[in-house]
Design an enzyme around this catalytic site. Sequence first.
Site, PDB file in Angstrom:
ATOM      1  N   TRP A 157      95.075  99.144  39.216  1.00  0.00           N
ATOM      2  CA  TRP A 157      95.369  99.326  40.636  1.00  0.00           C
ATOM      3  C   TRP A 157      95.253  98.026  41.432  1.00  0.00           C
ATOM      4  CZ3 TRP A 157      91.271  97.396  43.130  1.00  0.00           C
ATOM      5  CH2 TRP A 157      90.012  97.466  42.480  1.00  0.00           C
ATOM      6  N   ASN A 158      94.580  96.997  40.879  1.00  0.00           N
ATOM      7  CA  ASN A 158      94.248  95.869  41.763  1.00  0.00           C
ATOM      8  C   ASN A 158      95.419  94.949  42.046  1.00  0.00           C
ATOM      9  OD1 ASN A 158      94.206  94.869  39.144  1.00  0.00           O
ATOM     10  ND2 ASN A 158      92.577  93.401  39.573  1.00  0.00           N
ATOM     11  N   LYS A 181     102.640 103.624  32.571  1.00  0.00           N
ATOM     12  CA  LYS A 181     101.767 104.472  33.364  1.00  0.00           C
ATOM     13  C   LYS A 181     101.011 103.598  34.353  1.00  0.00           C
ATOM     14  CE  LYS A 181      97.609 105.614  33.485  1.00  0.00           C
ATOM     15  NZ  LYS A 181      97.454 105.875  34.965  1.00  0.00           N
ATOM     16  N   PRO A 182     101.308 103.718  35.636  1.00  0.00           N
ATOM     17  CA  PRO A 182     100.587 102.937  36.641  1.00  0.00           C
ATOM     18  C   PRO A 182      99.242 103.591  36.944  1.00  0.00           C
ATOM     19  CG  PRO A 182     102.169 104.323  37.746  1.00  0.00           C
ATOM     20  CD  PRO A 182     102.357 104.563  36.262  1.00  0.00           C
ATOM     21  N   SER A 184      96.584 105.624  39.039  1.00  0.00           N
ATOM     22  CA  SER A 184      96.791 106.748  39.961  1.00  0.00           C
ATOM     23  C   SER A 184      96.472 106.388  41.400  1.00  0.00           C
ATOM     24  CB  SER A 184      95.954 107.949  39.513  1.00  0.00           C
ATOM     25  OG  SER A 184      96.437 108.420  38.272  1.00  0.00           O
ATOM     26  N   GLY A 234      93.372  96.364  32.215  1.00  0.00           N
ATOM     27  CA  GLY A 234      92.356  97.205  32.838  1.00  0.00           C
ATOM     28  C   GLY A 234      90.995  96.882  32.264  1.00  0.00           C
ATOM     29  N   SER A 235      90.120  97.858  32.277  1.00  0.00           N
ATOM     30  CA  SER A 235      88.742  97.600  31.866  1.00  0.00           C
ATOM     31  C   SER A 235      88.623  97.432  30.351  1.00  0.00           C
ATOM     32  CB  SER A 235      87.864  98.773  32.312  1.00  0.00           C
ATOM     33  OG  SER A 235      88.282  99.954  31.633  1.00  0.00           O
ATOM     34  N   GLU A 256      94.706  92.892  28.420  1.00  0.00           N
ATOM     35  CA  GLU A 256      94.243  92.034  29.504  1.00  0.00           C
ATOM     36  C   GLU A 256      93.088  92.781  30.149  1.00  0.00           C
ATOM     37  OE1 GLU A 256      97.027  88.755  29.309  1.00  0.00           O
ATOM     38  OE2 GLU A 256      95.103  89.114  30.247  1.00  0.00           O
ATOM     39  N   CYS A 290      90.550  90.176  38.349  1.00  0.00           N
ATOM     40  CA  CYS A 290      89.937  89.959  37.037  1.00  0.00           C
ATOM     41  C   CYS A 290      89.501  88.517  36.841  1.00  0.00           C
ATOM     42  CB  CYS A 290      90.914  90.347  35.950  1.00  0.00           C
ATOM     43  SG  CYS A 290      92.425  89.404  36.039  1.00  0.00           S
ATOM     44  N   GLU A 388      80.685  92.605  35.641  1.00  0.00           N
ATOM     45  CA  GLU A 388      81.755  92.215  36.566  1.00  0.00           C
ATOM     46  C   GLU A 388      81.546  92.962  37.884  1.00  0.00           C
ATOM     47  OE1 GLU A 388      85.603  93.757  35.389  1.00  0.00           O
ATOM     48  OE2 GLU A 388      86.516  91.844  35.886  1.00  0.00           O
TER      49      GLU A 388
HETATM   50  N1  LIG Z   1      92.814  90.646  32.437  1.00  0.00           N
HETATM   51  C1  LIG Z   1      93.635  91.016  33.396  1.00  0.00           C
HETATM   52  O1  LIG Z   1      94.761  90.502  33.554  1.00  0.00           O
HETATM   53  C2  LIG Z   1      93.215  92.109  34.341  1.00  0.00           C
HETATM   54  C3  LIG Z   1      94.015  92.339  35.461  1.00  0.00           C
HETATM   55  C4  LIG Z   1      93.630  93.360  36.348  1.00  0.00           C
HETATM   56  C5  LIG Z   1      92.478  94.126  36.101  1.00  0.00           C
HETATM   57  N2  LIG Z   1      91.728  93.845  35.006  1.00  0.00           N
HETATM   58  C6  LIG Z   1      90.497  94.590  34.755  1.00  0.00           C
HETATM   59  O2  LIG Z   1      90.687  95.987  35.042  1.00  0.00           O
HETATM   60  C7  LIG Z   1      89.491  96.539  35.593  1.00  0.00           C
HETATM   61  C8  LIG Z   1      89.782  97.175  36.932  1.00  0.00           C
HETATM   62  O3  LIG Z   1      90.959  97.942  36.874  1.00  0.00           O
HETATM   63  P1  LIG Z   1      90.856  99.522  36.726  1.00  0.00           P
HETATM   64  O4  LIG Z   1      89.671 100.048  37.442  1.00  0.00           O
HETATM   65  O5  LIG Z   1      92.179 100.080  37.056  1.00  0.00           O
HETATM   66  O6  LIG Z   1      90.612  99.658  35.152  1.00  0.00           O
HETATM   67  P2  LIG Z   1      90.666 101.022  34.315  1.00  0.00           P
HETATM   68  O7  LIG Z   1      90.513 100.624  32.898  1.00  0.00           O
HETATM   69  O8  LIG Z   1      89.774 102.049  34.861  1.00  0.00           O
HETATM   70  O9  LIG Z   1      92.174 101.553  34.552  1.00  0.00           O
HETATM   71  C9  LIG Z   1      93.276 100.784  34.146  1.00  0.00           C
HETATM   72  C10 LIG Z   1      94.413 101.730  33.796  1.00  0.00           C
HETATM   73  O10 LIG Z   1      93.986 102.527  32.702  1.00  0.00           O
HETATM   74  C11 LIG Z   1      94.091 103.915  33.023  1.00  0.00           C
HETATM   75  N3  LIG Z   1      93.035 104.603  32.323  1.00  0.00           N
HETATM   76  C12 LIG Z   1      91.811 104.962  32.773  1.00  0.00           C
HETATM   77  N4  LIG Z   1      91.114 105.606  31.818  1.00  0.00           N
HETATM   78  C13 LIG Z   1      91.931 105.664  30.729  1.00  0.00           C
HETATM   79  C14 LIG Z   1      91.812 106.206  29.422  1.00  0.00           C
HETATM   80  N5  LIG Z   1      90.691 106.819  29.020  1.00  0.00           N
HETATM   81  N6  LIG Z   1      92.858 106.097  28.564  1.00  0.00           N
HETATM   82  C15 LIG Z   1      93.985 105.471  28.965  1.00  0.00           C
HETATM   83  N7  LIG Z   1      94.170 104.923  30.187  1.00  0.00           N
HETATM   84  C16 LIG Z   1      93.146 105.036  31.051  1.00  0.00           C
HETATM   85  C17 LIG Z   1      93.988 103.957  34.524  1.00  0.00           C
HETATM   86  O11 LIG Z   1      94.585 105.136  35.025  1.00  0.00           O
HETATM   87  C18 LIG Z   1      94.763 102.712  34.912  1.00  0.00           C
HETATM   88  O12 LIG Z   1      96.142 102.983  34.892  1.00  0.00           O
HETATM   89  C19 LIG Z   1      88.527  95.380  35.732  1.00  0.00           C
HETATM   90  O13 LIG Z   1      87.680  95.333  34.613  1.00  0.00           O
HETATM   91  C20 LIG Z   1      89.433  94.162  35.743  1.00  0.00           C
HETATM   92  O14 LIG Z   1      88.786  92.995  35.297  1.00  0.00           O
HETATM   93  C21 LIG Z   1      92.070  92.853  34.109  1.00  0.00           C
HETATM   94  O1  LIG Z   2      93.293  90.872  38.299  1.00  0.00           O
HETATM   95  C1  LIG Z   2      93.802  89.977  37.620  1.00  0.00           C
HETATM   96  C2  LIG Z   2      95.275  89.717  37.736  1.00  0.00           C
HETATM   97  O2  LIG Z   2      95.737  89.142  36.569  1.00  0.00           O
HETATM   98  C3  LIG Z   2      95.564  88.997  39.023  1.00  0.00           C
HETATM   99  S1  LIG Z   2      96.213  87.391  38.908  1.00  0.00           S
HETATM  100  O3  LIG Z   2      97.178  87.372  37.788  1.00  0.00           O
HETATM  101  O4  LIG Z   2      95.127  86.429  38.730  1.00  0.00           O
HETATM  102  O5  LIG Z   2      96.897  87.163  40.228  1.00  0.00           O
END
Ligand SMILES: NC(=O)c1ccc[n+]([C@@H]2O[C@H](COP(=O)([O-])OP(=O)(O)OC[C@H]3O[C@@H](n4cnc5c(N)ncnc54)[C@H](O)[C@@H]3O)[C@@H](O)[C@H]2O)c1
Ligand SMILES: O=C[C@H](O)CS(=O)(=O)O
Length: 489
Positions: A157-158, A181-182, A184, A234-235, A256, A290, A388
């Site tokens: 989402w970020n 899948k974006p 929610s 994501g996480s 990522e 991130c 984090e």
């Molecule tokens: N490395 C990168 O480029 C990068 C970029 C942005 C965010 N992040 C990381 O993402 C985290 C924050 O984003 P977030 O809160 O959306 O992360 P999240 O892992 O909770 O969610 C990311 C995506 O995964 C989905 N998801 C959630 N639970 C799931 C499951 N059990 N199975 C499959 N999909 C699932 C979510 O709906 C969402 O679309 C932070 O840790 C951040 O560092 C990393």
């Molecule tokens: O949250 C991390 C994303 O990758 C953002 S950015 O690519 O650093 O702009």
Amino acid sequence: MQSVKESALFRPFAYIDGNWVAADSGEQIDVDNPANGEILGRMPRLGGAETERAIEAAEAALPGWRNHTALERADILMKWYELMLEHKDELAAIMTAEQGKPVKEAAGEIVYAASFMRWFAEEARRIYGDTIPAANTRQRIVVTKQPVGVVGAITPWNFPSSMITRKAAAALAAGCTIVIKPASQTPFSATALAALAEQAGVPRGVFNVVPGKASEIAKAMTDSSVVRKVTFTGSTEVGSSLMANAAQHIQKISLELGGNAPFLVFEDADLDAAVEGAIASKFRNAGQTCVCTNRFLVQSSVINAFSEKLAAAMNSELKVGDGFEDGVNIGPLIDGDAVAKVTDHIKDATDKGAQLLLGGHEHSLGGRFFSPTLISHATPEMKVASEETFGPLAAVFPFETEEEAMRLANDTQFGLASYFYSKDLGRVWRVAEALEYGMVGINTGLISNASAPFGGVKASGLGREGSKYGLDEYLETKYLCIDLGTNEG
Ligand SMILES: NC(=O)c1ccc[n+]([C@@H]2O[C@H](COP(=O)([O-])OP(=O)(O)OC[C@H]3O[C@@H](n4cnc5c(N)ncnc54)[C@H](O)[C@@H]3O)[C@@H](O)[C@H]2O)c1
Ligand SMILES: O=C[C@H](O)CS(=O)(=O)O
């Protein structure tokens, strides 16, 4: 300005095989505005069955898309790029309304997101192979690159637009088709991209968006032998689970994941430049990035001067408020859990001896607004050292020597981004080589751009996005061995 919901790009539907659809169950996701908690709109909440149909559509579209020429794919991506820029303000307003970031910052993300379309449109025409001298005169060795096939993608989402285009542009440039899948919390940015994909001439089934039940959708992707690549942002926790599930069909995977960026300030640093970089690397998206700095590691001889300058800059430069308000550069956090985590990290640190220099509490605006916070005398025993924070908390840790700084900086499971300030050339090379991270910002706090390989090591992920390396994630290497036979007729 027209309301976000009046925009033609505001699409409260999933997008499968070129059709705008509801969920089979009729279920919907309430999407709220983080600035006021009001419901912005409702998005269909899809599940496994719809995802399977999207995968079938992507599979059916693959031969046609793969057989487009590289130039034809490039032209469509460039049209998509142009449409994103043409509709920048509409796309930014949708993003601010569902994610909360200040509208100028959202517009900046749209430009960044579009830059991946342009970058991979250009890269599409440079997917080269090799010829390799054979060990005998009868044979010829040729290496070609071919698209992986159907891709399953899950995004956070970020950065609701750029995390999609950073994957989709590379995948489509390579000749792959994709089901996304974006998050929610921010699905409207995704369906707005689909609306522009249609206008750009992306054929039906090539780009599909399935908002909804994360676990069910992910399961449909990893249970499918048709899906040959899974890409996740994501996480770390979710990424690890997806990696395990992708093993059942040996799907390629790129991850990522989370970060815990150190920002080192050595005694020879330009402190004013370091403070400028600190503000940029810490408070982008209210710290919900991130690659945001999580730990400021400052050499003790300059720690007081740096902390005072940083506090002054935070006071004078950071304005908290609704992302649509002029001058605001710190929007609301995404939800109540995010507010609770920042609060917990601050309390944990001050209970363990940290000193509060600025902020330290929810903002007077209430809701999900949080005051930019600065703490000093942080130590490795505090949660902010190993977790984090993902919010507007700057924690300053002291160090004495370069060796101690390296030990502290690398003392984490993560390895995404890192930053340091020094004018000593020998130190620059020693520190850059010693940091266990995928990315290192040297005398800068902003490192993200489409031409560079974005990604991490250790618990921060696998693979790279952007750059020429980002295309490899969507290509398979094929080796052709051609026997010419003898030349005796
Ligand atoms: N490395 C990168 O480029 C990068 C970029 C942005 C965010 N992040 C990381 O993402 C985290 C924050 O984003 P977030 O809160 O959306 O992360 P999240 O892992 O909770 O969610 C990311 C995506 O995964 C989905 N998801 C959630 N639970 C799931 C499951 N059990 N199975 C499959 N999909 C699932 C979510 O709906 C969402 O679309 C932070 O840790 C951040 O560092 C990393
Ligand atoms: O949250 C991390 C994303 O990758 C953002 S950015 O690519 O650093 O702009």
